[in-house]
Design an enzyme around this catalytic site. Structure first.
Site, PDB file in Angstrom:
ATOM      1  N   ASP B   7       0.890  -1.163   0.000  1.00 12.32           N
ATOM      2  CA  ASP B   7       0.000   0.000   0.000  1.00 12.32           C
ATOM      3  C   ASP B   7       0.926   1.210   0.000  1.00 12.32           C
ATOM      4  O   ASP B   7       1.465   1.579   1.041  1.00 12.32           O
ATOM      5  CB  ASP B   7      -0.882  -0.021   1.253  1.00 12.32           C
ATOM      6  N   GLU B  68      -1.178  -1.232  -4.786  1.00 13.82           N
ATOM      7  CA  GLU B  68      -2.431  -0.499  -4.935  1.00 13.82           C
ATOM      8  C   GLU B  68      -2.289   0.538  -6.035  1.00 13.82           C
ATOM      9  O   GLU B  68      -1.280   1.252  -6.099  1.00 13.82           O
ATOM     10  CB  GLU B  68      -2.833   0.183  -3.624  1.00 13.82           C
ATOM     11  N   ASP B 141      -2.412   1.143   7.227  1.00  9.20           N
ATOM     12  CA  ASP B 141      -1.689   0.905   5.970  1.00  9.20           C
ATOM     13  C   ASP B 141      -1.205  -0.539   5.884  1.00  9.20           C
ATOM     14  O   ASP B 141      -1.156  -1.125   4.800  1.00  9.20           O
ATOM     15  CB  ASP B 141      -0.480   1.845   5.860  1.00  9.20           C
TER      16      ASP B 141
END
Lengths: 176, 176
Positions: B7, B68, B141
């Site tokens: 992420d 992501e 996260d």
């Protein structure tokens, strides 16, 4: 001082190496582009840019790297690729232990032509004149990278002189 | 198959390693964050992220890296840093010869909770349940990176099954 200028881009990263001292005309050492094909896988393009920029740093051993500053208010479709290419230029410099400075396109145009609103042709023309070339480096991204390197040479030198003057004054005060 | 989910972020890059096979519950291998201080020089932050992610790849030897996907319509002030961190994750994967896949936040939420509009708490809750943890990985996260890795495990497996079925049908037609 030897400056490597990088005009970041996913398809074409302009690179230019310029050498100079304050008050003397800059000298062109090398200029070119690191290119990637849009048909390549995105991670492979990033790897190619990183490898290409590392080769430029290894071959020309600059003292400092100047990277054009990326703005988020550019075309939103291209800002991600440009930001990633700029990030790789910074990464390569940091890994080599080199200082990195960024300059905005307006700063570069103003430093080279005297006007922050100069067009690409004017910048190319002045780069050619400053370096005593018969024509501007091609493609435009390469000329932009050279302009950025010259801008840093001049602005960086000015910044260094200001910093030196401030340090000198502070030292004088301390001993007064 | 072992998936490293990333992420991306400049201040905190969530990382999560998950292992699994189609139709079996995923297993958490490792989870954490690569952090950089906002007081650090920008190029040094990028170098720290690249070094940190390289260490995760070297230590956990994933088969694939899932990142992501970054959108340019996010907060324009943060998109550049996020894009650069995502670019570094792709670079590290490409350099290690690993395939990279991107998934959107909506795809991840839908894969994990059944709804593309689920909030962070729901995603964290489902991640904990799927991995039989007493609570979601922290910080958020890190939980997001694990969710991304699980999403890839499932979507990637589905994509592979579809591709295999298509290939089988094409082969059957060719011999009919």
């Amino acid at each position: 001082m030897r400056v490597l200028g990088v005009d970041p881009g996913l398809t074409r990263c302009g690179v230019g190496v310029v050498e100079g001292e304050p008050g003397r005309p800059p000298k062109l050492v090398a200029v070119g582009v690191v290119t990637t094909a849009s048909t390549m896988d995105h991670p492979q393009r990033l790897l190619r840019i990183e490898t290409g920029l590392s080769e430029w740093v290894a071959e020309y051993a600059p003292d400092v790297v100047a990277v054009e500053r990326v703005f988020a208010d550019q075309n939103v479709l291209s800002v991600i690729g440009t930001a990633q290419a700029a990030g790789l230029a910074m990464l390569v410099a940091a890994r080599a232990g080199l200082p990195v400075h960024t300059h905005t396109p307006t700063e570069v145009k103003a430093a080279i032509t005297g006007s922050g609103r100069a067009d690409k042709a004017q910048v190319g023309h002045m780069v050619a004149r400053l370096l005593k070339l018969t024509e501007p480096p091609k493609p435009a991204d390469a000329a932009d990278a050279v302009a950025l390197a010259i801008c840093h040479l001049w602005r960086g030198a000015a910044t260094d002189r200001i910093a030196a003057a401030v340090a000198k004054q502070a030292a004088a005060r301390a001993t007064a």
